[in-house]
Write a protein that holds these residues in place. Structure first.
Motif, PDB file in Angstrom:
ATOM      1  N   PRO A  29       0.779  -1.297   0.026  1.00 27.10           N
ATOM      2  CA  PRO A  29      -0.053  -0.181  -0.008  1.00 27.10           C
ATOM      3  C   PRO A  29       0.953   1.493  -0.140  1.00 27.10           C
ATOM      4  CG  PRO A  29      -0.768  -1.536   1.268  1.00 27.10           C
ATOM      5  CD  PRO A  29       0.577  -2.273   1.079  1.00 27.10           C
ATOM      6  N   GLU A  30       2.257   1.403   0.676  1.00 29.75           N
ATOM      7  CA  GLU A  30       2.337   2.584   0.875  1.00 29.75           C
ATOM      8  C   GLU A  30       3.214   2.511  -0.831  1.00 29.75           C
ATOM      9  OE1 GLU A  30       5.558  -0.866   1.436  1.00 29.75           O
ATOM     10  OE2 GLU A  30       3.569  -0.450   1.784  1.00 29.75           O
ATOM     11  N   TRP A  31       2.762   1.899  -1.891  1.00 37.68           N
ATOM     12  CA  TRP A  31       3.794   2.155  -3.322  1.00 37.68           C
ATOM     13  C   TRP A  31       2.430   2.330  -4.292  1.00 37.68           C
ATOM     14  CZ3 TRP A  31       8.401   0.352  -5.573  1.00 37.68           C
ATOM     15  CH2 TRP A  31       9.932   0.402  -5.277  1.00 37.68           C
ATOM     16  N   ASP A  32       2.496   3.095  -4.726  1.00 38.98           N
ATOM     17  CA  ASP A  32       0.861   2.881  -5.673  1.00 38.98           C
ATOM     18  C   ASP A  32       1.235   3.155  -6.838  1.00 38.98           C
ATOM     19  OD1 ASP A  32       1.714   5.632  -6.892  1.00 38.98           O
ATOM     20  OD2 ASP A  32       0.575   6.873  -5.829  1.00 38.98           O
ATOM     21  N   VAL A  33       0.551   2.687  -7.930  1.00 41.06           N
ATOM     22  CA  VAL A  33       0.578   2.364  -8.990  1.00 41.06           C
ATOM     23  C   VAL A  33       1.651   3.386  -9.856  1.00 41.06           C
ATOM     24  CG1 VAL A  33      -0.662   1.556 -11.661  1.00 41.06           C
ATOM     25  CG2 VAL A  33      -1.107   1.075  -9.432  1.00 41.06           C
ATOM     26  N   ASP A  34       1.222   4.630 -10.324  1.00 40.69           N
ATOM     27  CA  ASP A  34       2.108   5.601 -10.688  1.00 40.69           C
ATOM     28  C   ASP A  34       3.743   5.436  -9.771  1.00 40.69           C
ATOM     29  OD1 ASP A  34       0.197   6.524 -12.092  1.00 40.69           O
ATOM     30  OD2 ASP A  34      -0.324   8.273 -10.469  1.00 40.69           O
ATOM     31  N   LYS A  35       3.341   5.386  -8.847  1.00 41.32           N
ATOM     32  CA  LYS A  35       4.969   5.715  -8.119  1.00 41.32           C
ATOM     33  C   LYS A  35       5.835   4.144  -8.092  1.00 41.32           C
ATOM     34  CE  LYS A  35       7.428   5.299  -3.377  1.00 41.32           C
ATOM     35  NZ  LYS A  35       7.285   5.057  -1.935  1.00 41.32           N
ATOM     36  N   ILE A  36       4.947   2.729  -9.022  1.00 32.70           N
ATOM     37  CA  ILE A  36       5.887   1.755  -9.153  1.00 32.70           C
ATOM     38  C   ILE A  36       7.042   1.924 -10.599  1.00 32.70           C
ATOM     39  CG2 ILE A  36       5.606  -0.690  -9.953  1.00 32.70           C
ATOM     40  CD1 ILE A  36       3.753  -1.022  -7.484  1.00 32.70           C
ATOM     41  N   PHE A  37       5.832   2.779 -11.692  1.00 36.38           N
ATOM     42  CA  PHE A  37       5.549   2.760 -12.610  1.00 36.38           C
ATOM     43  C   PHE A  37       7.106   3.462 -13.094  1.00 36.38           C
ATOM     44  CE2 PHE A  37       5.800   4.978 -17.243  1.00 36.38           C
ATOM     45  CZ  PHE A  37       5.857   3.902 -17.590  1.00 36.38           C
ATOM     46  N   GLN A  38       7.065   4.844 -12.036  1.00 45.09           N
ATOM     47  CA  GLN A  38       7.839   6.319 -11.913  1.00 45.09           C
ATOM     48  C   GLN A  38       9.768   5.633 -11.948  1.00 45.09           C
ATOM     49  OE1 GLN A  38       6.428   9.164  -9.530  1.00 45.09           O
ATOM     50  NE2 GLN A  38       4.466  10.022 -10.644  1.00 45.09           N
ATOM     51  N   LYS A  39       9.486   4.031 -11.042  1.00 44.49           N
ATOM     52  CA  LYS A  39      10.643   4.144 -10.440  1.00 44.49           C
ATOM     53  C   LYS A  39      11.217   3.239 -11.714  1.00 44.49           C
ATOM     54  CE  LYS A  39      10.616   4.460  -5.533  1.00 44.49           C
ATOM     55  NZ  LYS A  39      12.168   4.837  -5.278  1.00 44.49           N
ATOM     56  N   THR A  40      10.383   1.690 -12.222  1.00 46.21           N
ATOM     57  CA  THR A  40      10.838   0.904 -12.693  1.00 46.21           C
ATOM     58  C   THR A  40      10.585   1.531 -14.856  1.00 46.21           C
ATOM     59  OG1 THR A  40       9.085  -0.355 -13.184  1.00 46.21           O
ATOM     60  CG2 THR A  40       9.778  -0.331 -11.077  1.00 46.21           C
ATOM     61  N   GLY A  41       9.282   1.863 -14.906  1.00 47.06           N
ATOM     62  CA  GLY A  41       9.239   1.991 -16.222  1.00 47.06           C
ATOM     63  C   GLY A  41       8.681   0.563 -16.383  1.00 47.06           C
ATOM     64  N   ILE A  42       8.159  -0.007 -15.673  1.00 44.05           N
ATOM     65  CA  ILE A  42       6.943  -1.766 -16.325  1.00 44.05           C
ATOM     66  C   ILE A  42       5.675  -1.353 -15.879  1.00 44.05           C
ATOM     67  CG2 ILE A  42       7.395  -3.917 -15.677  1.00 44.05           C
ATOM     68  CD1 ILE A  42      10.333  -3.254 -14.348  1.00 44.05           C
ATOM     69  N   ASN A  43       5.248  -1.560 -16.383  1.00 44.24           N
ATOM     70  CA  ASN A  43       3.792  -1.917 -16.040  1.00 44.24           C
ATOM     71  C   ASN A  43       3.070  -3.278 -16.181  1.00 44.24           C
ATOM     72  OD1 ASN A  43       2.413   0.958 -17.147  1.00 44.24           O
ATOM     73  ND2 ASN A  43       3.070   0.171 -19.358  1.00 44.24           N
ATOM     74  N   GLU A  44       3.838  -3.964 -16.937  1.00 45.35           N
ATOM     75  CA  GLU A  44       3.632  -6.140 -16.627  1.00 45.35           C
ATOM     76  C   GLU A  44       4.549  -6.525 -15.800  1.00 45.35           C
ATOM     77  OE1 GLU A  44      -0.154  -6.459 -18.071  1.00 45.35           O
ATOM     78  OE2 GLU A  44       1.391  -7.678 -19.815  1.00 45.35           O
ATOM     79  N   ARG A  45       4.698  -7.904 -15.223  1.00 49.82           N
ATOM     80  CA  ARG A  45       5.516  -8.662 -15.434  1.00 49.82           C
ATOM     81  C   ARG A  45       4.985  -9.740 -16.183  1.00 49.82           C
ATOM     82  NH1 ARG A  45       4.431  -5.566 -12.660  1.00 49.82           N
ATOM     83  NH2 ARG A  45       5.980  -4.009 -11.968  1.00 49.82           N
ATOM     84  N   ARG A  46       5.758 -11.058 -16.546  1.00 56.60           N
ATOM     85  CA  ARG A  46       4.750 -12.255 -16.924  1.00 56.60           C
ATOM     86  C   ARG A  46       5.739 -13.082 -16.064  1.00 56.60           C
ATOM     87  NH1 ARG A  46       2.285 -12.557 -20.993  1.00 56.60           N
ATOM     88  NH2 ARG A  46       1.312 -10.716 -21.974  1.00 56.60           N
TER      89      ARG A  46
END
Length: 339
Positions: A29-46
């Protein structure tokens, strides 16, 4: 007559199971969707299914390749398998794949464990086999399932890595172009502990029934010594030090940075690639980034990026592509691929 090695086909395969940023944000919960993408540039992993291995992905990638290639399975005389996720400690998974794919028994088959620079090393091995006259058609397979090593409570690596495999056909030609050129390599085992699964090998075996203790770090990530550990700051420092040196060594007065039409680096994450691109002063339009849909697929990240760039028409016949791999080991390698 002189022989030259060239890439003729690339295909890749990803698992069906998706781990997207919305799913991760619900778990952390401390990481929202936008924060994850900003840090990684990744939307999804398989992520592989519970009963699925890296060699299953490798097999399907090869089946795709043979379905689209004019080269017969009977013509393959060497199978090189790069993985850090073997089916067994022994035998070599390459031998299992040789049989499963229906390749001829005169086909050489071997594994090597290299990780993020593995595609470059594999291309160099294929070039050596072909240009020394030992082989004509080399099937280079890269496949990794780091999800098997990741603790689900460790967001530092779970947000980055995805599972995947790629199959690349390298063939002999009597024409000097297309070609594989300017190979450079390097390693520094002093950094081995900064990207590692500490337990499970001969040095620190896992005893049957043993459940290693979990521990947390200052960022709230939880893992055990049987899980993947990455010292992100050390990996970043290594990359920013060694990659520019490697990159510079690929060029001279006969082939300059300006002569390279495209740059295909190991697709680590957006933060790392942006920092390297700025450090090397490379134009964004020449810099291939293809990992939003799959994450960091380790040894397959460069061939996945190349295949996506081919599908989009970004790579054209006659292009010179500077490819650079770097990471776990520490290990690094670079070459120029003339398409």
């Amino acid at each position: 007559m002189a022989r030259y090695a060239r890439i003729s086909e690339i295909e890749y395969e990803l698992p069906d199971r998706v781990l997207d940023n919305e799913m991760l944000a619900r778990e952390f919960p401390e990481w929202d969707v936008d924060k994850i993408f900003q840090k990684t540039g990744i939307n999804e992993r398989r992520i592989v299914a519970d009963d699925e291995t890296a060699s299953d992905l490798a097999f399907r990638a090869c089946e795709k390749l043979f379905a689209h290639s004019t080269t017969s399975r009977d013509d393959i005389d060497c199978l090189i398998y790069c993985t850090q996720s073997p089916d067994y400690m022994l035998p070599a998974t390459a031998c299992i794949l040789q049989h499963r794919l229906g390749l001829p028994q005169h086909c050489a088959a071997f594994d090597f464990n290299q990780g993020c620079s593995g595609f470059i090393y594999g291309l160099g091995l294929a070039k050596g086999f072909i240009e020394s006259g030992q082989c004509r058609n080399v099937l280079l397979i890269t496949a990794d399932t780091y999800s098997r090593y990741i603790n689900p409570k460790d967001k530092s690596v779970r947000t980055l890595f995805g599972d995947g495999a790629a199959a690349t056909l390298i063939q002999a030609s009597d024409q000097a172009q297309p070609s594989l050129e300017r190979f450079r390599y390097g390693s520094d085992g002093a950094g081995a502990s900064n990207l590692i699964v500490p337990m499970g090998g001969a040095r620190r075996p896992l005893v049957a029934g043993q459940v290693p203790d979990e521990y947390g770090d200052d960022s709230g990530n939880v893992r055990s010594d049987a899980n993947l550990y990455m010292n992100g700051s050390a990996i970043f420092e290594f990359s920013m030090t060694q990659v520019p040196k490697l990159f510079a060594s690929l060029f001279d007065e006969h082939f300059t940075v300006e002569h390279s039409d495209l740059f295909a680096f190991h697709q680590a994450n957006q933060f790392m690639l942006d920092a390297l691109r700025r450090r090397l002063k490379l134009p964004a339009e020449k810099f291939i980034t293809e990992f939003r849909h799959c994450g960091n697929t380790v040894s397959s990240s460069i061939p996945v990026a190349l295949k996506e760039a081919l599908n989009k028409g970004q790579i054209q016949r006659g292009h010179a592509i500077t490819a650079v791999g770097f990471g776990v080991g520490y290990s690094w390698g670079g070459c120029v691929i003339r398409w």
